[in-house]
Design a protein around this motif. Structure first.
Motif, PDB file in Angstrom:
ATOM      1  N   LEU A 225      54.547  38.522  43.979  1.00 49.01           N
ATOM      2  CA  LEU A 225      53.815  39.514  43.200  1.00 49.01           C
ATOM      3  C   LEU A 225      53.058  40.366  44.205  1.00 49.01           C
ATOM      4  CD1 LEU A 225      52.850  40.626  40.450  1.00 49.01           C
ATOM      5  CD2 LEU A 225      50.979  38.966  40.544  1.00 49.01           C
ATOM      6  N   ALA A 226      53.371  41.650  44.260  1.00 49.10           N
ATOM      7  CA  ALA A 226      52.850  42.508  45.325  1.00 49.10           C
ATOM      8  C   ALA A 226      51.809  43.480  44.788  1.00 49.10           C
ATOM      9  CB  ALA A 226      53.996  43.273  45.995  1.00 49.10           C
ATOM     10  N   HIS A 227      50.571  43.060  44.810  1.00 48.92           N
ATOM     11  CA  HIS A 227      49.437  43.967  44.641  1.00 48.92           C
ATOM     12  C   HIS A 227      48.187  43.267  45.161  1.00 48.92           C
ATOM     13  CE1 HIS A 227      47.862  41.806  41.128  1.00 48.92           C
ATOM     14  NE2 HIS A 227      49.003  41.976  40.487  1.00 48.92           N
ATOM     15  N   SER A 228      47.089  43.979  45.245  1.00 48.33           N
ATOM     16  CA  SER A 228      45.919  43.463  45.961  1.00 48.33           C
ATOM     17  C   SER A 228      45.226  42.300  45.272  1.00 48.33           C
ATOM     18  CB  SER A 228      44.904  44.600  46.186  1.00 48.33           C
ATOM     19  OG  SER A 228      44.482  45.140  44.943  1.00 48.33           O
ATOM     20  N   LYS A 229      45.534  42.041  43.990  1.00 47.78           N
ATOM     21  CA  LYS A 229      44.901  40.925  43.266  1.00 47.78           C
ATOM     22  C   LYS A 229      45.899  39.829  42.944  1.00 47.78           C
ATOM     23  CE  LYS A 229      41.035  43.306  42.967  1.00 47.78           C
ATOM     24  NZ  LYS A 229      41.505  44.561  43.516  1.00 47.78           N
ATOM     25  N   ALA A 470      37.620  39.844  35.664  1.00 50.50           N
ATOM     26  CA  ALA A 470      39.014  39.465  35.415  1.00 50.50           C
ATOM     27  C   ALA A 470      39.163  38.356  34.372  1.00 50.50           C
ATOM     28  CB  ALA A 470      39.674  39.072  36.730  1.00 50.50           C
ATOM     29  N   PRO A 471      38.403  37.248  34.428  1.00 47.44           N
ATOM     30  CA  PRO A 471      38.592  36.197  33.419  1.00 47.44           C
ATOM     31  C   PRO A 471      38.339  36.691  31.997  1.00 47.44           C
ATOM     32  CG  PRO A 471      37.326  35.368  35.281  1.00 47.44           C
ATOM     33  CD  PRO A 471      37.414  36.848  35.460  1.00 47.44           C
ATOM     34  N   ASP A 472      37.339  37.558  31.820  1.00 48.33           N
ATOM     35  CA  ASP A 472      37.040  38.073  30.477  1.00 48.33           C
ATOM     36  C   ASP A 472      38.144  38.997  29.989  1.00 48.33           C
ATOM     37  OD1 ASP A 472      34.727  36.649  30.488  1.00 48.33           O
ATOM     38  OD2 ASP A 472      33.381  38.348  30.751  1.00 48.33           O
ATOM     39  N   LEU A 475      41.261  37.013  28.980  1.00 43.45           N
ATOM     40  CA  LEU A 475      41.031  36.350  27.691  1.00 43.45           C
ATOM     41  C   LEU A 475      41.156  37.337  26.546  1.00 43.45           C
ATOM     42  CD1 LEU A 475      40.263  33.670  26.335  1.00 43.45           C
ATOM     43  CD2 LEU A 475      37.853  34.345  26.566  1.00 43.45           C
ATOM     44  N   LYS A 476      40.589  38.533  26.701  1.00 46.45           N
ATOM     45  CA  LYS A 476      40.671  39.554  25.660  1.00 46.45           C
ATOM     46  C   LYS A 476      42.122  39.987  25.420  1.00 46.45           C
ATOM     47  CE  LYS A 476      36.061  41.602  26.132  1.00 46.45           C
ATOM     48  NZ  LYS A 476      35.757  41.689  24.687  1.00 46.45           N
ATOM     49  N   GLU A 477      42.871  40.201  26.508  1.00 51.64           N
ATOM     50  CA  GLU A 477      44.263  40.617  26.364  1.00 51.64           C
ATOM     51  C   GLU A 477      45.094  39.545  25.670  1.00 51.64           C
ATOM     52  OE1 GLU A 477      45.557  41.619  30.266  1.00 51.64           O
ATOM     53  OE2 GLU A 477      44.677  43.630  30.225  1.00 51.64           O
ATOM     54  N   MET A 704      37.796  30.764  45.401  1.00 48.46           N
ATOM     55  CA  MET A 704      38.726  31.557  44.603  1.00 48.46           C
ATOM     56  C   MET A 704      38.132  31.839  43.226  1.00 48.46           C
ATOM     57  SD  MET A 704      42.790  30.931  43.880  1.00 48.46           S
ATOM     58  CE  MET A 704      42.574  29.393  42.970  1.00 48.46           C
ATOM     59  N   ALA A 705      37.445  30.867  42.640  1.00 52.72           N
ATOM     60  CA  ALA A 705      36.806  31.078  41.342  1.00 52.72           C
ATOM     61  C   ALA A 705      35.713  32.143  41.438  1.00 52.72           C
ATOM     62  CB  ALA A 705      36.216  29.759  40.837  1.00 52.72           C
ATOM     63  N   ILE A 706      34.949  32.131  42.550  1.00 49.60           N
ATOM     64  CA  ILE A 706      33.919  33.160  42.749  1.00 49.60           C
ATOM     65  C   ILE A 706      34.578  34.527  42.899  1.00 49.60           C
ATOM     66  CG2 ILE A 706      32.114  33.980  44.326  1.00 49.60           C
ATOM     67  CD1 ILE A 706      31.608  31.013  45.060  1.00 49.60           C
ATOM     68  N   ALA A 707      35.669  34.585  43.671  1.00 49.76           N
ATOM     69  CA  ALA A 707      36.352  35.858  43.917  1.00 49.76           C
ATOM     70  C   ALA A 707      36.943  36.448  42.635  1.00 49.76           C
ATOM     71  CB  ALA A 707      37.440  35.673  44.965  1.00 49.76           C
ATOM     72  N   ARG A 708      37.185  35.618  41.622  1.00 48.41           N
ATOM     73  CA  ARG A 708      37.725  36.124  40.351  1.00 48.41           C
ATOM     74  C   ARG A 708      36.678  36.899  39.545  1.00 48.41           C
ATOM     75  NH1 ARG A 708      40.120  30.834  39.350  1.00 48.41           N
ATOM     76  NH2 ARG A 708      42.339  30.855  39.901  1.00 48.41           N
ATOM     77  N   GLN A 709      35.423  36.753  39.880  1.00 49.71           N
ATOM     78  CA  GLN A 709      34.357  37.416  39.107  1.00 49.71           C
ATOM     79  C   GLN A 709      34.217  38.875  39.556  1.00 49.71           C
ATOM     80  OE1 GLN A 709      33.336  35.121  36.747  1.00 49.71           O
ATOM     81  NE2 GLN A 709      34.775  33.876  37.939  1.00 49.71           N
ATOM     82  N   ARG A 710      35.332  39.516  39.708  1.00 46.44           N
ATOM     83  CA  ARG A 710      35.408  40.834  40.330  1.00 46.44           C
ATOM     84  C   ARG A 710      35.323  41.929  39.271  1.00 46.44           C
ATOM     85  NH1 ARG A 710      37.411  41.805  45.182  1.00 46.44           N
ATOM     86  NH2 ARG A 710      38.161  39.656  45.208  1.00 46.44           N
ATOM     87  N   ILE A 711      34.618  43.014  39.627  1.00 50.22           N
ATOM     88  CA  ILE A 711      34.514  44.148  38.715  1.00 50.22           C
ATOM     89  C   ILE A 711      34.309  45.424  39.536  1.00 50.22           C
ATOM     90  CG2 ILE A 711      31.994  44.131  38.397  1.00 50.22           C
ATOM     91  CD1 ILE A 711      32.589  44.462  35.349  1.00 50.22           C
TER      92      ILE A 711
END
Length: 783
Positions: A225-229, A470-472, A475-477, A704-711
């Motif tokens: 999967l090729a993108h920055s996230k 990202a986690p929120d 979940l919404k999607e 990794m869990a901390i890095a997911r809290q990205r906005i």
């Protein structure tokens, strides 16, 4: 050859000295004692290399065109990286040197450790079986899908194929079937599927994995999967395992895995199957170190470009250039769109065929008709047949219209003001139903969601935009798909109102009973209508007919946010040419072409139309000029051209990675919370809201869990006159509290925004508030 060798660090030499190494005689011991001995050693090395490569004299080495130089450079880089990897070739103590270590055994051991998978070989199953049934379980493909397979099967020399077909008609499956046929005919060993956004890439990945599992192959194949996230995508993470692991048995239905060697942006395209953003393809046209590896990865694949209409004038310059190269390499390309302007169709095909760079046939005075016929303007690019397939077979371009057996969707169009929105929703949803509201800015979506929640209740209204962690957002999607997805996969609520931005336009396969949308250019407006009555299902009586109500139009023009994003010119043309009712798909080509063809004159020009047109043309020109400064040269087919200086530019790698999109700089932060006890926590509903250690480096799982809290921060904090101050304030906070976290590979260089107990933070004179329902809200403190 010398230039290719000299490119092994990722960039060709800037200039070749005409005098050869004699120019630097001292460096090569040509002016010192022992000159003869050293020259003999050089000759011995050269002769050894020639003999190993199968030559007896340097004059036997063939000249290479630019394409060959690029690919050979990439192979040398790849070989260099493998050979210099300690895991494959461990260091040897001098006293342990033996002849044994220099024979093939050491290379064989390294190759076994590396354990690259065998290339995919597409068979000729398409000749004898129904690929749609075998790969996707279709009982009967639709007329468009049948036409694509028939066209692909009839092509002798596959090149570029442009498929224009309605939203939700199954273009993805048609493209994969076409890719399988093209791969077999051209001996390609993989597929790269390029999409406009990270969300669309993530969304299609499970479908591609499922398709790979259905391929007739006894081998495991690599996927990326090729993108920055990509590192946060659980689907791709689940496919990562150690090569040779016994955890994956022969009975398990796993056909693709993530090989550790292909991790990293520069190597991702070398995997067999790649799903990624269009940026990863466009970067192959950017003057950037190691760009040759991208070319090497692409040349073994069939390339699929989805949503081709979605790329602006700036990105299109890079798209044209990489299509020049893909055409020169002769690798198959499949272009997909539901709303493609004719000029864009012509652009991608002409670029692939390198019409700007292939010498024109000279006029033959004895038979002038031959030259005139070859240079005649063909009508395939002006055609308004829809759906249609336009493709090249060698240098010949062929276009076929597709018979439409599917029913037409009649959509009634109305213009309404924001003041009428709640009354119209009341009217349409009085007997239940699901409404979609797509607007052009995050701020506007938040304001409307708040108004509608107060009116209809928070349990009815849902909001989706790009400014959620990202986690929120995931979940919404997922909840939206569960409610509004395909009938067999969803449980529809009695009443639902979805408010969102452009993320609803492409990334979600959801179905609205009625649609409200801000004005936008015609092709995008039709894309939004693709979410209206998308699936066959029973609907409330008032919503059995499809209605689209257009917002964002004011007495003095358009909503400010809409004008800023799309420009007034295209909005004016769209508004003027939008009829009272649309038949989808029949009306799509005429509506799109009429808006984008300047030659189509409006019956009456709105106030400020000429000025808007001039601004539009200047903007396009500026975008094209800016892009050209960073593009690689074209392949110059048939010309002698040296790779030296190919990547010379003042651009840096960091700036270059962003240069394929003409957007303002942005800042992403990680959202955490500091409570009254002085400790730092996850947000209460994320990762159980647990406390985070500040005096130690988090382990990989926690990091990794901390890095997911990205906005992403609001645009107002990232403007050229504000961005330095924003970064300075964030870095000051980080240097005081989170300096130890910089030792984590997941968190190095990340900026953290700390919210207080009220989920708010002050930054550069703005108050930022994070709400789980509304996302990140930005307010000026003076307000």
């Amino acid at each position: 050859i010398a230039v290719a060798l000299g490119s092994h660090h990722g960039k060709p030499p800037a200039l070749l000295s005409s005098g050869g190494y004699e120019t630097y005689a001292f460096n090569y011991y040509l002016e010192s004692e022992g000159k003869e001995e050293w020259s003999a050693v050089q000759a011995e090395l050269l002769n050894f290399a020639l003999e190993t490569a199968g030559f007896s004299d340097i004059k036997e080495i063939p000249n290479m065109d630019l394409r060959s130089q690029v690919l050979l450079s990439a192979l040398i880089i790849m070989a260099d990286w493998i050979a210099s990897n300690e895991s494959y070739f461990p260091y040897i103590r001098l006293e342990d040197l033996t002849e044994l270590l220099y024979d093939e055994m050491r290379a064989e051991e390294a190759w076994e450790i590396l354990s690259l998978s065998y290339p995919w070989k597409s068979g000729n199953d398409w000749i004898s079986i129904d690929l749609y049934k075998e790969r996707f379980g279709f009982k009967k493909p639709n007329s468009m899908q049948v036409a694509v397979k028939e066209a692909a099967a009839a092509i002798n020399k596959p090149g570029i194929l442009v498929l224009e077909a309605p939203m939700g008609s199954g273009k993805t499956e048609a493209a994969l079937v076409c890719a399988e046929i093209f791969a077999n005919k051209t001996n390609r060993s993989g597929v790269f599927f390029a999409l406009p956004t990270q969300a669309t890439s993530d969304g299609i990945l499970p479908r591609i994995i499922k398709w790979i599992q259905k391929l007739e192959s006894n081998e495991l194949h690599t996927i990326e999967l090729a993108h920055s996230k990509a590192q946060f995508n659980q689907e791709i993470q689940s496919l990562r395992f150690l090569q040779g692991s016994s955890a994956i048995g022969e009975d398990e239905e796993i056909s693709a895995f993530v090989h550790q060697w292909f991790e990293g942006q520069k190597k991702a395209l070398l995997a067999d199957f790649v799903v990624g953003t269009i940026d990863q393809l466009l970067l192959a046209a950017l003057k950037q170190k190691h760009v040759m590896l991208r070319h090497l990865g692409l040349t073994g694949k069939v390339v699929i470009i989805d949503e081709c209409h979605a790329y602006d004038a700036y990105m299109s310059q890079y798209l044209k250039r990489i299509l020049n190269w893909l055409g020169a390499y002769g690798l198959p390309v499949i272009v997909l769109s539901a709303t493609l302007p004719a000029e864009r169709r012509k652009m991608v095909i002409d670029a692939y065929l390198n019409k700007d760079y292939i010498p024109k046939r000279r006029r033959n005075p004895l038979a002038p008709g031959l030259a005139e016929k070859s240079e005649a303007i063909e009508d395939w690019y002006q055609s308004r047949d829809y759906p249609s397939i336009t493709y090249s077979d060698g240098n010949k371009v062929i276009q076929k219209s597709v018979p439409v057996n599917e029913k037409q969707l009649k959509v009634k169009i109305d213009f309404i003001s924001d003041d009428q929105l709640t009354d119209k929703l009341d009217e349409f949803l009085s007997e239940g139903g699901c409404a979609g509201i797509i607007v052009n800015t995050v701020k506007r979506s938040q304001e409307l969601a708040q108004i509608l929640s107060d009116k209809f209740g928070h349990e009815i209204v849902r909001l989706l935009h790009s400014r959620f962690i990202a986690p929120d957002r995931i979940l919404k999607e997922n909840k939206m798909r569960a409610e509004l997805g395909k009938p067999q996969e969803s449980k529809r609520p009695f009443k639902r109102i979805i408010v969102g931005t452009q993320v609803l336009e492409q990334s979600l396969d959801i179905d609205f009973d009625v649609l409200f949308t801000d004005i936008c250019p015609m092709d995008l407006l039709l894309q939004r209508m693709g979410r209206l009555h998308r699936h066959d299902r029973i609907r409330p009586e008032k919503l059995k007919k499809a209605n689209c109500l257009v917002l964002g139009i004011k007495d003095d023009g358009f909503d400010e946010g809409s004008s800023k994003i799309y420009g007034k010119y295209l909005l004016m043309r769209t508004k003027a040419l939008l009829p009272n009712e649309i038949f989808i798909p029949n009306d799509i080509p005429n509506l799109v072409q009429n808006v984008y063809e300047d030659s189509f004159v409006l019956d009456s020009e709105p106030p400020g139309y000429k000025e808007a047109k001039e601004q539009h043309e200047k903007l396009i020109h500026r975008k094209e000029e800016r892009a050209q400064a960073f593009r690689i040269d074209p392949p110059w087919i048939g010309f002698s051209y040296n790779l030296a200086g190919w990547l010379d530019t003042d651009i840096t790698d960091q700036r270059g990675e962003a240069a394929v999109r003409d957007t303002d700089e942005s800042i992403e932060v990680l959202l955490l919370q500091k409570r009254d006890d002085g400790n730092v926590y996850f947000l209460p509903w994320s990762e159980d809201g647990r406390v985070l250690p500040l005096d130690m480096v988090p382990d990989n799982y926690l990091a990794m869990a901390i890095a997911r809290q990205r906005i992403r921060l609001p645009h107002v904090l990232c403007t050229p006159w504000m961005i330095d101050r924003t970064i300075e304030e964030l870095e000051y906070l980080n240097s005081r509290m989170f300096y130890i976290w910089q030792e984590s590979s997941w968190l190095k260089g990340e900026l953290i925004l700390l919210l207080d107990k009220n989920f708010a933070a002050e930054l550069c004179g703005y108050r930022l508030i994070y709400d789980r329902s509304y996302g990140l809200i930005c307010e000026k403190e003076d307000d």
